[in-house]
Design an enzyme around this catalytic site. Structure first.
Site, mmCIF file in Angstrom:
data_model
loop_
_atom_site.group_PDB
_atom_site.id
_atom_site.type_symbol
_atom_site.label_atom_id
_atom_site.label_comp_id
_atom_site.label_asym_id
_atom_site.label_seq_id
_atom_site.Cartn_x
_atom_site.Cartn_y
_atom_site.Cartn_z
ATOM 1 C CE LYS A 1 14.934 -19.265 -46.359
ATOM 2 N NZ LYS A 1 14.845 -17.787 -46.575
ATOM 3 C CG HIS B 1 12.632 -35.150 -30.810
ATOM 4 N ND1 HIS B 1 12.001 -36.130 -30.064
ATOM 5 C CD2 HIS B 1 13.871 -35.614 -31.060
ATOM 6 C CE1 HIS B 1 12.837 -37.136 -29.873
ATOM 7 N NE2 HIS B 1 13.970 -36.847 -30.463
#
Length: 240
Positions: A171, A122
Site C-alpha cells: 500500500k 501472471h
C-alpha cells in the site's frame, strides 16, 4: 584478502579500465544517462528492454554474484518505462521490473536484494496469461528501501520515507514515514522540520568529492608495491 595490497598506480589503472568498459559497453544500453555515472562492475549490470533512463550521478554497486537488473516488458505491445532520478544509489542484487512504469526520484537509496515491480506478471486463475494486473510504481525523493524489501504494483512512496529490511510494501506510504513488516505498516514518523542531508550533498562539489576520494586512496595504499600485491594474491598468509 582482508586488505587492499594494490599499489596506488595499479588501482588508478584498473579504475580507468572499468570506466572505459562502463562507457563503451554498458551505458549505450540505457536510453539516457546523466553525468558522472559510477558503476562498480559494468559486466554485472543487466538491461533488458528499452526506455530505461538514469539521472545524474547514479551509483550502481553490483558484482558477479549479485547482479543489478533493469527489465522493461510492456503489456500488450505497449511500452514500459523505468525512470531513475539524480544521485540514486542502487546496491547488489536489486531488480527493477516494469510492465508499465516505475519512477524513482532523486537521492533514493536502494539496498541489496530489493525487488521493485509494477505487475503481478501472471493471473491468479489463468496463470498462462501474463500482466493480469499492472499498476505504476512511484518512489518520491530521498526514499530509502532497506535490504531485501519488495515494492509491489501500484505503490507510491512519499519523500524521505524509509522501508525496513525484508518488508513487503503493498500500500502507499506517506511522506516522512518509516514502514516495516509483511505487509509493511507505519512504525515511525520522520520529523520534516529537521534538516535532512541527502546523497545530493555528496555531489555539491563533484570535483572536490573526486579529489577527496583520490587522496584517500593515496593514503590507504601508501607503501604498497606490485611485488607485495602479487605475493598476497598468489601466496596469501595470515593477516592478508
Amino acid at each position: 584478502m582482508r586488505k587492499d595490497h594494490r599499489p596506488y598506480w595499479l588501482k588508478r589503472l584498473q579504475l580507468h579500465w572499468r570506466n572505459w568498459r562502463t562507457h563503451y559497453f554498458l551505458l549505450p544500453q540505457f536510453d539516457a544517462v546523466g553525468v558522472d555515472p559510477e558503476v562498480m562492475d559494468p559486466s554485472s549490470v543487466h538491461v533488458f528492454g528499452g526506455n530505461v533512463r538514469l539521472g545524474n550521478y547514479p551509483h550502481l554497486i553490483s558484482n558477479a554474484e549479485k547482479c543489478i537488473r533493469f527489465t522493461t516488458f510492456g503489456h500488450k505491445g505497449r511500452e514500459a518505462f523505468i525512470t531513475i532520478g539524480d544521485y540514486v544509489l542502487i546496491s547488489p542484487g536489486a531488480r527493477i521490473s516494469a510492465a508499465q512504469s516505475i519512477e524513482i526520484g532523486d537521492a533514493c537509496m536502494i539496498a541489496a536484494n530489493v525487488y521493485i515491480s509494477d505487475s503481478d506478471w501472471h493471473g491468479l486463475y489463468n496463470r498462462t496469461r501474463p500482466f493480469r494486473c499492472t499498476v505504476p510504481v512511484r518512489l518520491g525523493n530521498n526514499v530509502w528501501i532497506g535490504d531485501s524489501a519488495t515494492i509491489c504494483k501500484g505503490v507510491s512512496i512519499g519523500d524521505n520515507s524509509v522501508v525496513g529490511a525484508g518488508s513487503v510494501v503493498t500500500k502507499d506510504v506517506p511522506a516522512n514515514t518509516v514502514v516495516a513488516g509483511n505487509p509493511a505498516k507505519p512504525i515511525k514518523t520522520i520529523n520534516p522540520k529537521r534538516r535532512m542531508i541527502t546523497r545530493e550533498a555528496l555531489f555539491a562539489d563533484a570535483f572536490r568529492q573526486a579529489h577527496n576520494m583520490d587522496e584517500l586512496d593515496k593514503f590507504m595504499l601508501q607503501g604498497n608495491s606490485l611485488f607485495g600485491w602479487l605475493r598476497a594474491v598468489f601466496f596469501p598468509r595470515r593477516g592478508d
